[in-house]
Design a protein around this motif. Structure first.
Motif, mmCIF file in Angstrom:
data_model
loop_
_atom_site.group_PDB
_atom_site.id
_atom_site.type_symbol
_atom_site.label_atom_id
_atom_site.label_comp_id
_atom_site.label_asym_id
_atom_site.label_seq_id
_atom_site.Cartn_x
_atom_site.Cartn_y
_atom_site.Cartn_z
ATOM 1 N N ILE A 185 -24.692 55.188 -0.381
ATOM 2 C CA ILE A 185 -26.105 54.818 -0.288
ATOM 3 C C ILE A 185 -26.284 53.406 -0.820
ATOM 4 C CG2 ILE A 185 -28.442 55.465 -0.962
ATOM 5 C CD1 ILE A 185 -26.965 58.253 -1.816
ATOM 6 N N LEU A 186 -26.880 52.539 -0.030
ATOM 7 C CA LEU A 186 -27.148 51.168 -0.437
ATOM 8 C C LEU A 186 -28.643 51.003 -0.672
ATOM 9 C CD1 LEU A 186 -25.906 48.322 -0.841
ATOM 10 C CD2 LEU A 186 -26.472 47.863 1.555
ATOM 11 N N ILE A 187 -28.992 50.559 -1.881
ATOM 12 C CA ILE A 187 -30.391 50.310 -2.218
ATOM 13 C C ILE A 187 -30.694 48.827 -2.005
ATOM 14 C CG2 ILE A 187 -32.143 50.390 -4.015
ATOM 15 C CD1 ILE A 187 -30.581 52.672 -5.312
ATOM 16 N N ASP A 188 -31.519 48.538 -1.028
ATOM 17 C CA ASP A 188 -31.919 47.191 -0.613
ATOM 18 C C ASP A 188 -30.735 46.394 -0.052
ATOM 19 O OD1 ASP A 188 -34.574 47.645 -1.059
ATOM 20 O OD2 ASP A 188 -34.742 46.393 -2.844
ATOM 21 N N THR A 189 -31.049 45.374 0.744
ATOM 22 C CA THR A 189 -29.992 44.668 1.488
ATOM 23 C C THR A 189 -30.111 43.144 1.437
ATOM 24 O OG1 THR A 189 -31.298 44.824 3.548
ATOM 25 C CG2 THR A 189 -29.720 46.603 3.103
ATOM 26 N N GLY A 190 -31.019 42.600 0.623
ATOM 27 C CA GLY A 190 -31.131 41.152 0.511
ATOM 28 C C GLY A 190 -31.781 40.510 1.728
ATOM 29 N N LEU A 191 -31.632 39.171 1.814
ATOM 30 C CA LEU A 191 -32.295 38.412 2.873
ATOM 31 C C LEU A 191 -31.609 38.523 4.224
ATOM 32 C CD1 LEU A 191 -32.851 36.730 0.053
ATOM 33 C CD2 LEU A 191 -33.660 34.983 1.616
ATOM 34 N N GLY A 192 -30.305 38.841 4.242
ATOM 35 C CA GLY A 192 -29.555 38.777 5.485
ATOM 36 C C GLY A 192 -29.269 37.329 5.852
ATOM 37 N N ASN A 193 -28.766 37.110 7.080
ATOM 38 C CA ASN A 193 -28.413 35.738 7.487
ATOM 39 C C ASN A 193 -28.878 35.387 8.896
ATOM 40 O OD1 ASN A 193 -26.679 37.228 9.080
ATOM 41 N ND2 ASN A 193 -24.823 36.669 7.960
ATOM 42 N N LYS A 194 -29.803 36.149 9.455
ATOM 43 C CA LYS A 194 -30.173 35.922 10.857
ATOM 44 C C LYS A 194 -31.339 34.959 11.047
ATOM 45 C CE LYS A 194 -33.188 39.965 11.033
ATOM 46 N NZ LYS A 194 -33.010 40.200 9.586
ATOM 47 N N GLN A 195 -32.031 34.608 9.950
ATOM 48 C CA GLN A 195 -33.185 33.739 10.096
ATOM 49 C C GLN A 195 -32.753 32.301 10.375
ATOM 50 O OE1 GLN A 195 -35.055 37.128 9.747
ATOM 51 N NE2 GLN A 195 -36.167 35.255 10.225
ATOM 52 N N SER A 196 -33.684 31.473 10.755
ATOM 53 C CA SER A 196 -33.396 30.095 11.141
ATOM 54 C C SER A 196 -33.065 29.235 9.925
ATOM 55 C CB SER A 196 -34.601 29.501 11.862
ATOM 56 O OG SER A 196 -35.691 29.354 10.954
ATOM 57 N N ASP A 197 -32.446 28.090 10.208
ATOM 58 C CA ASP A 197 -32.172 27.129 9.137
ATOM 59 C C ASP A 197 -33.471 26.683 8.471
ATOM 60 O OD1 ASP A 197 -29.464 27.279 9.627
ATOM 61 O OD2 ASP A 197 -29.397 25.463 10.853
#
Length: 285
Positions: free
Chosen positions: A55-67
């Motif tokens: 089970i993972l609690i929260d996942t951060g910002l990720g990396n798919k958003q734009s520069d």
């Protein structure tokens, strides 16, 4: 049961926004700002290995958003969710459940990724159930103007479209506890129906504090984020929580504190205050 801290990546936020009406001369004592008034922020998730559950609690910002998007948040350091999982011998495909305290982009952005040809989005954990609650989901997909920039549809709709989205019903928390083996505290000051995991581990009570208590610098009662939608309600919820945490010697896992991983609290003449700081390994190894 085994727990593992998962470093998803650090970033920076405006110190004034993080402390609301509190003057910089006070909050900068614990959270010093750089020349742009930005303070260090972590996005530390927590992984729970329990039988056949991961089970993972929260996942951060990720990396798919734009520069351009990430240019506002000054990412720093070399942490990533995948590297952190690998450190403990896991892969994101091993995750069975993703529990999201709430759906602001810095807590759930890593739940969704680009598809292979970057024409659309897909869940970043293909074998996992994604847990939120119906009230908060409705709040997020029909956002108010204040929070609109924090609830991004590309972070949310792919979970629903995949059929992997699940809702925790508040009145059925005992059934949920039997499934995932931790309790949940609902709080509404920061955003509607934020969920705070409370975990019994190795004889201690560990609370994943999320945005109820972002950093150790937020322990004094008036130190409330400018991002909170109902700051007076945050004060009420926070006061009750801090009293209980000090009374019962809770250990608080600080998701957003880049320098204090876990703290506990004490009663003082000035109210509840930060007592000691621990690393995860100091406390549990």
């Amino acid at each position: 049961m085994k727990l593992y801290p998962i470093e998803t990546g650090n970033f920076k936020l405006d110190g004034g926004a993080m402390f609301g009406v509190v003057p910089k001369s006070l909050w900068s004592r614990t959270n010093p700002a750089d020349s742009n008034n930005m303070i260090d922020i972590a996005a530390t998730s927590l992984l729970i290995e329990d039988g056949d559950k991961l089970i993972l609690i929260d996942t951060g910002l990720g990396n798919k958003q734009s520069d351009k998007f990430f240019s506002y948040y000054y990412r720093w350091g070399n942490h990533s969710l995948d590297k952190s999982l690998k450190q403990y011998g896991f892969h994101r495909d091993d995750i069975t459940d993703v529990f999201m305290t709430h759906l602001h982009f810095d807590h759930c952005g890593g739940s969704v990724q680009w598809n292979k040809d970057r024409t659309g989005y897909e869940p970043a954990f293909k074998n996992a159930k994604f847990w939120t609650n119906k009230e908060h989901w409705d709040w997020a997909i029909n956002p108010n103007d204040r929070e609109k920039a924090s609830f991004l549809k590309e972070n949310l709709l792919p979970m629903q479209e995949s059929g992997q989205l699940c809702f925790l019903e508040r009145e059925k928390r005992r059934e949920f506890y039997k499934q995932l083996n931790f309790e949940v505290l609902f709080v509404d000051g920061h955003t509607d129906k934020q969920m705070i995991p409370i975990i019994s581990y190795k004889g201690k009570t560990l609370v994943f504090a999320a945005d109820l208590l972002p950093t150790a610098g937020h322990v004094p009662l008036p130190f409330v984020m400018g991002y909170d939608t109902r700051p007076l309600l945050t004060l009420k919820e926070k006061k009750a929580f801090l009293q209980q945490a000090a009374d019962e010697d809770y250990y608080l896992f600080l998701e957003h504190d880049a320098h204090n991983e876990i703290i506990n609290l004490k009663h003082t003449e000035k109210g509840v205050r930060h007592n000691q700081t621990f690393t995860f390994n100091q406390l549990f190894n």
